[in-house]
Motif scaffolding. Structure first.
Motif, PDB file in Angstrom:
ATOM      1  N   LEU A 185       0.861  -1.229  -0.105  1.00  0.00           N
ATOM      2  CA  LEU A 185       0.034   0.032   0.037  1.00  0.00           C
ATOM      3  C   LEU A 185       0.978   1.272  -0.117  1.00  0.00           C
ATOM      4  CD1 LEU A 185      -2.720   0.816  -0.161  1.00  0.00           C
ATOM      5  CD2 LEU A 185      -2.996   0.848   2.311  1.00  0.00           C
ATOM      6  N   ALA A 186       1.735   1.321   0.892  1.00  0.00           N
ATOM      7  CA  ALA A 186       2.830   2.496   0.943  1.00  0.00           C
ATOM      8  C   ALA A 186       3.414   2.566  -0.333  1.00  0.00           C
ATOM      9  CB  ALA A 186       3.620   2.433   2.049  1.00  0.00           C
ATOM     10  N   GLY A 187       3.821   1.532  -1.025  1.00  0.00           N
ATOM     11  CA  GLY A 187       4.631   1.562  -2.010  1.00  0.00           C
ATOM     12  C   GLY A 187       3.657   2.313  -3.331  1.00  0.00           C
ATOM     13  N   ASN A 188       2.283   1.751  -3.204  1.00  0.00           N
ATOM     14  CA  ASN A 188       1.502   2.408  -4.222  1.00  0.00           C
ATOM     15  C   ASN A 188       1.401   3.844  -4.148  1.00  0.00           C
ATOM     16  OD1 ASN A 188      -0.198  -0.602  -3.640  1.00  0.00           O
ATOM     17  ND2 ASN A 188       0.534  -0.035  -5.744  1.00  0.00           N
ATOM     18  N   VAL A 189       0.985   4.179  -3.063  1.00  0.00           N
ATOM     19  CA  VAL A 189       0.829   5.907  -2.713  1.00  0.00           C
ATOM     20  C   VAL A 189       2.099   6.447  -3.547  1.00  0.00           C
ATOM     21  CG1 VAL A 189       0.678   7.478  -1.044  1.00  0.00           C
ATOM     22  CG2 VAL A 189      -0.604   5.560  -1.006  1.00  0.00           C
ATOM     23  N   LEU A 190       3.275   6.050  -2.825  1.00  0.00           N
ATOM     24  CA  LEU A 190       4.423   6.544  -3.153  1.00  0.00           C
ATOM     25  C   LEU A 190       4.557   6.718  -4.725  1.00  0.00           C
ATOM     26  CD1 LEU A 190       6.761   7.899  -1.930  1.00  0.00           C
ATOM     27  CD2 LEU A 190       8.058   5.957  -2.020  1.00  0.00           C
TER      28      LEU A 190
END
Lengths: 365, 76
Positions: free
Chosen positions: A116-121
């Motif tokens: 999830l964090a990777g997708n946002v970034l």
């Protein structure tokens, strides 16, 4: 066929004049003096465009106020300089910002991120990383083999064309900040959501085999240290290159918009792209896919559509599908993705766009 | 010396190749200019954004058309 696609989608970044050498030691005081002056002049011209276009249309040219053709001509004469001026400012600003980013750097930032964090970034970096769709394949391979998760890679690949600086700048200038902000927020949401879904589906084995067997070596090349002056030159080069490439689309878009503005009666659009019918959103998406325009050309059309009562959700959906789901990009990505993964990609992104369309038709007027 | 231009054959890549050939001709450097258009090879060399230029296996530039001055610097 492929050749022509490469040519049309590939001229992305600046081909600087080979003979011109930049002078790194240009005095900064000149810059500090010229910048506010330039912006003041820009603003002065920009705020008088409406009066100027009316003068030109009804005094110097023989059009009667209130006529269909007069309204179209006025729209065209007003929008053309306005859009061009906005483009110059936005493309320059984003060009300078982009000089701080590179695909190599973005890859290093994204490698090994959790879902999830990777997708946002990834979606956020997609906005500021200089990227052109002809690099989509090496970029895809470079990301995946360096340990960037597949879903995160897709978030980047969706956000990069969709949340586009040209689209945002023009939307802000022509339609207003509210729609521009909505577009940025929903575009990011679609990119994050679609990438997350693709990541969760565990489709890694649907990447073409030769990519999976590949191990990339080596790190990125030395990063050049740029002076502020270099970055401004980078911005200027971007303006020359991008305006040189898109101006024809902009003129065509404004001409279509002018035609809609002058000749299409109020309410017709509300009937076709209004919010009353559930099918207007899917129709807008389907109409958008085969259309391959860039953001610069589509926004004047969007402006005119909204002005004639088209529903915001349907219009946003149309715009997103024109920009984000393009056939040429699918053809390029087919080299590295098996058909099933391409199909999933299209389905997930289309679903996201549909969701945005329905949401805004339901919430807004 | 071997100079490789990596890129799928888009306008920028052609422009890069042309500039490199010009600089080689102007400086009279002993260099062979090779265009690499195969995606596998491009990606395999660790290049993420095209066009890229490699001199004797070392990546010198990616994602942009280099300026003539830069190219001349690599040839020395």
């Amino acid at each position: 066929m492929l050749k022509s696609i490469n040519e049309t989608t590939c001229a992305c970044q600046v081909p600087p004049k080979g003979t011109v050498e930049t002078n790194p030691s240009r005095p900064t005081w000149m810059l500090l003096l010229a910048a506010p002056l330039g912006i003041a002049l820009w603003w002065l011209v920009y705020t008088h465009l409406a009066a100027f276009s009316q003068l030109l249309t009804y005094r110097l040219l023989p059009f009667t106020p209130g006529s269909h053709l007069g309204a179209s001509v006025e729209f065209f004469l007003y929008d053309t300089p306005k859009v061009m001026m906005l483009l110059v400012l936005v493309v320059f600003g984003v060009g300078v910002i982009r000089s701080y980013f590179s695909p190599e750097r973005t890859r290093a930032l994204l490698a090994g991120r959790s879902l999830l964090a990777g997708n946002v970034l990834a979606a956020l970096l997609g906005i500021v990383t200089p990227f052109c769709s002809c690099s989509a394949v090496p970029l895809f391979i470079g990301f995946v083999t360096a340990g960037v998760p597949l879903g995160v890679t897709f978030s980047f690949l969706i956000a990069a064309p969709m949340v586009n600086e040209i689209a945002l700048g023009l939307l802000y200038g022509l339609v207003g900040w509210r729609v521009a902000a909505l577009y940025a927020a929903t575009g990011l949401t679609v990119a994050i959501g679609a990438g997350w879904v693709i990541g969760r589906l565990k489709l890694e084995h649907h990447i073409e085999d030769w990519v999976q067997q590949m191990t990339t070596v080596g790190d990125s090349p030395v990063e050049n240290r740029l002076t502020l002056w270099d970055r401004l030159v980078y911005g200027k080069d971007a303006v020359v290159e991008i305006i040189g490439r898109v101006w024809i689309y902009v003129l065509l878009g404004i001409a279509v918009g002018a035609g809609i503005h002058g000749f299409v009666p109020e309410g017709v659009m509300a009937a076709v792209m209004g919010k009353g019918d559930w099918w207007s959103v899917p129709l807008a998406v389907i109409l958008g896919v085969p259309m391959y325009s860039n953001a610069a050309g589509i926004i004047p059309v969007v402006e005119a559509l909204l002005g004639k009562g088209a529903a915001l959700g349907s219009t946003l959906a149309f715009m997103m599908s024109v920009i984000a789901l393009s056939l040429p990009e699918m053809v390029i990505l087919r080299k590295v993705l098996k058909p099933r993964l391409i199909a999933v990609f299209i389905a997930v992104v289309a679903t996201g766009i549909l969701f945005v369309g329905f949401l805004f038709n339901a919430v807004m007027g | 010396m071997e100079i490789k231009i990596l890129g799928p054959g888009c306008a920028k890549c052609e422009k890069t190749a042309k500039l490199v050939q010009e600089v080689v001709a102007e400086t009279g450097a002993q260099a062979r200019v090779v265009k690499v258009t195969d995606m596998m090879q491009i990606a395999g060399s660790g290049v993420v954004s095209t066009p890229a230029v490699m001199v004797d296996g070392e990546i010198k530039s990616t994602g942009k058309v280099p300026k003539k001055g830069e190219i001349a610097g690599w040839l020395k």
